[in-house]
Design a protein around this motif. Structure first.
Motif, PDB file in Angstrom:
ATOM      1  N   THR A 211       0.823  -1.210   0.000  1.00 31.98           N
ATOM      2  CA  THR A 211       0.000   0.000   0.000  1.00 31.98           C
ATOM      3  C   THR A 211       0.855   1.257   0.000  1.00 31.98           C
ATOM      4  O   THR A 211       0.564   2.237  -0.693  1.00 31.98           O
ATOM      5  CB  THR A 211      -0.930   0.001   1.218  1.00 31.98           C
ATOM      6  N   ALA A 212       1.929   1.259   0.770  1.00 30.27           N
ATOM      7  CA  ALA A 212       2.817   2.422   0.820  1.00 30.27           C
ATOM      8  C   ALA A 212       3.481   2.659  -0.530  1.00 30.27           C
ATOM      9  O   ALA A 212       3.632   3.808  -0.976  1.00 30.27           O
ATOM     10  CB  ALA A 212       3.874   2.216   1.902  1.00 30.27           C
ATOM     11  N   GLN A 213       3.881   1.573  -1.205  1.00 28.30           N
ATOM     12  CA  GLN A 213       4.493   1.712  -2.529  1.00 28.30           C
ATOM     13  C   GLN A 213       3.505   2.342  -3.513  1.00 28.30           C
ATOM     14  O   GLN A 213       3.861   3.237  -4.280  1.00 28.30           O
ATOM     15  CB  GLN A 213       4.944   0.342  -3.040  1.00 28.30           C
ATOM     16  N   PHE A 234      12.672   7.625 -11.857  1.00 28.84           N
ATOM     17  CA  PHE A 234      13.858   8.085 -11.125  1.00 28.84           C
ATOM     18  C   PHE A 234      13.508   8.446  -9.688  1.00 28.84           C
ATOM     19  O   PHE A 234      14.157   7.982  -8.740  1.00 28.84           O
ATOM     20  CB  PHE A 234      14.462   9.290 -11.847  1.00 28.84           C
ATOM     21  N   PHE A 235      12.446   9.250  -9.493  1.00 30.33           N
ATOM     22  CA  PHE A 235      12.083   9.676  -8.145  1.00 30.33           C
ATOM     23  C   PHE A 235      11.549   8.509  -7.308  1.00 30.33           C
ATOM     24  O   PHE A 235      11.806   8.422  -6.103  1.00 30.33           O
ATOM     25  CB  PHE A 235      11.050  10.808  -8.208  1.00 30.33           C
ATOM     26  N   TYR A 236      10.794   7.609  -7.937  1.00 34.98           N
ATOM     27  CA  TYR A 236      10.272   6.454  -7.198  1.00 34.98           C
ATOM     28  C   TYR A 236      11.417   5.560  -6.723  1.00 34.98           C
ATOM     29  O   TYR A 236      11.425   5.086  -5.583  1.00 34.98           O
ATOM     30  CB  TYR A 236       9.307   5.659  -8.070  1.00 34.98           C
ATOM     31  N   ASN A 237      12.401   5.337  -7.602  1.00 31.42           N
ATOM     32  CA  ASN A 237      13.500   4.433  -7.255  1.00 31.42           C
ATOM     33  C   ASN A 237      14.388   5.008  -6.155  1.00 31.42           C
ATOM     34  O   ASN A 237      15.032   4.256  -5.409  1.00 31.42           O
ATOM     35  CB  ASN A 237      14.331   4.116  -8.497  1.00 31.42           C
ATOM     36  N   GLU A 241      14.946   2.616  -3.043  1.00 30.04           N
ATOM     37  CA  GLU A 241      16.286   2.224  -2.593  1.00 30.04           C
ATOM     38  C   GLU A 241      16.422   2.377  -1.083  1.00 30.04           C
ATOM     39  O   GLU A 241      17.011   1.525  -0.408  1.00 30.04           O
ATOM     40  CB  GLU A 241      17.321   3.085  -3.315  1.00 30.04           C
ATOM     41  N   GLN A 242      15.861   3.446  -0.526  1.00 31.77           N
ATOM     42  CA  GLN A 242      15.946   3.669   0.914  1.00 31.77           C
ATOM     43  C   GLN A 242      14.993   2.754   1.692  1.00 31.77           C
ATOM     44  O   GLN A 242      15.282   2.362   2.816  1.00 31.77           O
ATOM     45  CB  GLN A 242      15.619   5.130   1.230  1.00 31.77           C
ATOM     46  N   ALA A 243      13.831   2.439   1.067  1.00 29.94           N
ATOM     47  CA  ALA A 243      12.826   1.620   1.754  1.00 29.94           C
ATOM     48  C   ALA A 243      13.038   0.134   1.544  1.00 29.94           C
ATOM     49  O   ALA A 243      12.344  -0.686   2.163  1.00 29.94           O
ATOM     50  CB  ALA A 243      11.426   2.013   1.284  1.00 29.94           C
ATOM     51  N   GLY A 244      13.994  -0.222   0.667  1.00 32.91           N
ATOM     52  CA  GLY A 244      14.242  -1.632   0.404  1.00 32.91           C
ATOM     53  C   GLY A 244      13.233  -2.254  -0.534  1.00 32.91           C
ATOM     54  O   GLY A 244      13.038  -3.474  -0.518  1.00 32.91           O
TER      55      GLY A 244
END
Length: 689
Positions: A211-213, A234-237, A241-244
């Motif tokens: 849900t967060a994604q 780009f912004f999503y990745n 990357e930080q959220a795993g």
């Protein structure tokens, strides 16, 4: 092979080849006639059904000698399986309720199931129904398992049989016994919905499973910056990357953009785009009769004209890309252009001019002016023009802001452009968003630019276009008008028209002897009326309301609005008798009659005053000394009685007649210059009195 009395049997004809004599299991038969006799004598074959004429003997397949049973299985591996399918086929019945459920099922995306999914889920429901039936029927259950009671309670063989029928019927069942038991349990608990795959309706490329994604991706998609797929990826990745989370490609973003368009467009494209693109639209029918509904809008006409301009430095240049603006009042009944006005750009004055043209045109069509039941415009100048709009219609409803679909007039402009403007040599083309293939040749337009008309010539093209439109549609328009009930026809007098729709003069004026004088657009107009009461209000400051397209009449009103007079332009008499034309004498006589009636009115008022004062002095003798100093009275204390009143009126009339006769004699003798002065004096009321 077949079941008989719940026993899987093999027939004599399948087991024995009568033509083979050797006592071996040959390629063309399981056993020979000779071996069959030996097996029977040694009681190695268990008879389930004895043979007789027309009925073949059946033998218990499970009781066959091992070597014989093994030979049968090796000869045809599917032989037993095919036999085990028979009891299952008998209980298989297509579940049409399941079919109806899946046909009408709607996913949370608003989509229906695809045809192949509907067939698969219906077949699976049919298979599970059969399995549940077999589980509840001991005999059918044992028969399906090959009649061996030792296998009762196991569904492994049953699962193999259903798997063998899968390619024929298209169902999908778990491959393990545990999986099948869980499937049956879910089906019993949740019904048909338990068979629907949780991923149905989702794109295979979708990777936002949390849900967060989804929330992060939707917010980036809905950004007011209206980012493209690469930027969003780009912004999503960065967040992923930080959220795993697993990263996302631009192609996957594109899939989600299409899937969530209704959510993302509201932010990236705005409210107006959402309302025009995604919100439910209202379908409307055209008005059933004329003057029921009008719509107004401005149109930049697709016709070019040339214009010479001089800047502040005195440099003169000619431009060729100028376009007129036409405000059109359209009656959607027959799509009739009931009114229009031409200008260089859209202004409140141009809109008022178009609506006045619409009302005056109704007089040309129907004999007298009418206004409309309902009016719709865009929101341009809504604040200042609303009183004007409300005056012209019973109900004014502005279109919602940025809602072009609400205006039927937009497609009408395309019609005018296609059928009229495109036929002209100075056609500028279609909208900037149109395909280049349908635009005119710009190189050729540049070559012939010197032949473009000026403002007046281009305006003449527009007038000819609107006249052609009216001429083509007027017959059907009038026919629709004649069908309209008289109670629904809202007529106007010229006074009501000017009061509600007229332009207002900047300054007020007082009445003079020559009438009401007004200068408008550097042109002077004289207005007057033959209504005697108008001259009783010489002290009033009058404001004029007029129609710039027809200055022959004007409405004079005071500041309070409780005094109103319809005025007409003064009839201009020639100074020289030589210049007289037909009608001049009648107009002159009309003024003389008016002035005579005005004098009589004044005398009548004076007579009534004297009568009232005389009665007052008779009742109150003490007033004689006070009023006597101001009034000449007779011996009876009255200024004059009825007889003297009559003589005074008669004497005044005789003096007027004598004065007119002398004036007529003098008129013949005087020269031209004296004649001019004489006429001026003749219409001067003060000198006349």
């Amino acid at each position: 092979m077949q079941y008989y009395n719940n026993v899987l049997c093999i027939s004599y004809g399948e087991l024995v080849n009568r033509q083979v004599k050797p006592s071996t299991v040959g390629e063309n038969a399981f056993i020979s006639q000779y071996d069959f006799i030996n097996y029977s004598k040694s009681k190695k074959l268990k008879v389930v059904r004895r043979g007789c004429r027309g009925t073949e003997a059946l033998y218990d397949f499970e009781k066959l000698p091992y070597e014989l049973k093994d030979a049968v299985v090796k000869k045809n591996k599917d032989l037993v399986l095919t036999a085990q399918q028979q009891p299952i086929l008998k209980v298989l019945q297509t579940d049409y309720k399941a079919y109806n459920f899946f046909v009408n099922y709607t996913l949370n995306t608003g989509e229906h199931l695809k045809e192949n999914a509907i067939r698969e889920y219906t077949a699976t429901a049919t298979a599970l129904n059969a399995i549940i039936t077999l589980l509840s029927d001991t005999k059918a259950w044992r028969k399906a398992l090959g009649g061996n009671s030792t296998k009762t309670g196991s569904i492994k063989n049953l699962l193999d049989v259903f798997a063998s029928l899968q390619s024929r019927y298209g169902w999908k069942l778990p491959s393990s016994e545990r999986g099948l038991r869980y499937k049956i349990s879910s089906y019993r608990e949740s019904g048909y919905e338990a068979l629907i795959n949780g991923n149905t309706g989702n794109n295979n490329a979708a990777k936002a499973v949390d849900t967060a994604q989804e929330g992060v991706l939707r917010r980036i998609l809905a950004s007011h910056k209206n980012l493209d797929n690469v930027q969003i990826s780009f912004f999503y990745n960065l967040t992923a990357e930080q959220a795993g989370w697993k990263k996302m490609t631009p192609a996957t973003v594109g899939n989600y953009r299409e899937k969530w368009q209704i959510y993302s467009d509201a932010g990236s494209r705005g409210k107006s785009h959402h309302e025009n693109k995604h919100a439910m639209q209202v379908s409307r029918s055209a008005p059933s009769a004329p003057l029921v509904y009008w719509t107004v809008d401005g149109w930049d006409v697709e016709l070019l004209y040339q214009k010479r301009e001089t800047d502040k430095h005195g440099t003169t240049r000619t431009t060729y890309t100028n376009r007129l603006t036409v405000v059109v009042v359209l009656d959607p009944c027959e799509k009739y252009p009931i009114g229009y006005a031409i200008g260089t750009h859209e202004t409140p004055e141009l809109i008022r001019q178009a609506l006045r043209n619409a009302v005056t045109h109704t007089a040309e069509l129907f004999g007298k002016m009418h206004h409309v039941h309902q009016l719709q415009t865009d929101r341009y100048g809504k604040g200042s023009l609303t009183p004007f709009y409300e005056a012209i219609s019973n109900k004014y409803i502005p279109a919602r802001a940025h809602n072009a679909k609400a205006k039927v007039i937009e497609p009408y402009f395309k019609h005018l452009n296609k059928n009229y403007c495109q036929m002209q040599h100075n056609h500028s083309g279609f909208g900037i968003t149109s395909r280049k293939e349908i635009q005119p040749n710009s190189e050729y337009l540049n070559k012939i630019r010197h032949s473009f008309p000026d403002y007046q010539g281009c305006a003449a093209q527009v007038i000819a276009m609107m006249n052609a439109e009216r001429k083509r549609k007027v017959e059907a328009y009038l026919k629709s008008w004649n069908k309209l009930d008289e109670s629904h026809k809202l007529s106007w007098t010229k006074e009501e028209f000017l009061l509600n729709l007229g332009e207002t003069s900047d300054k007020s004026n007082k009445l003079e002897g020559q009438g009401l004088k007004k200068t408008i657009a550097k042109q002077t107009f004289l207005y007057d009326t033959f209504d005697h009461s108008f001259r009783k209000h010489r002290n009033v400051d009058w404001i004029l309301k007029y129609d710039p397209a027809d200055m022959s009449e004007a409405l004079a009103i005071n500041s309070d609005g409780n005094l109103r007079y319809m005025l007409t332009t003064k009839y201009v008499q020639p100074m020289a008798l030589f210049d007289r034309k037909e009608g001049d004498a009648n107009q002159l006589k009309r003024i003389e009659t008016f002035n005579k009636e005005l004098v009589n009115d004044i005398l009548n008022v004076q007579q009534n005053d004297f009568d009232a004062i005389g009665e007052l002095m008779h009742e109150i003798p003490s007033l004689t000394e006070t009023l006597g100093k101001l009034l000449i009275v007779d011996s009876e204390g009255q200024h004059k009685n009825n007889k003297s009143n009559a003589r005074l009126v008669e004497a005044a009339q005789q003096m007027e007649v004598k004065h007119i006769k002398n004036a007529e004699k003098k008129q013949v003798k005087v020269n031209a210059s004296d004649r001019e002065q004489y006429l001026i004096e003749k219409i001067d009321l003060n000198k006349f009195l």
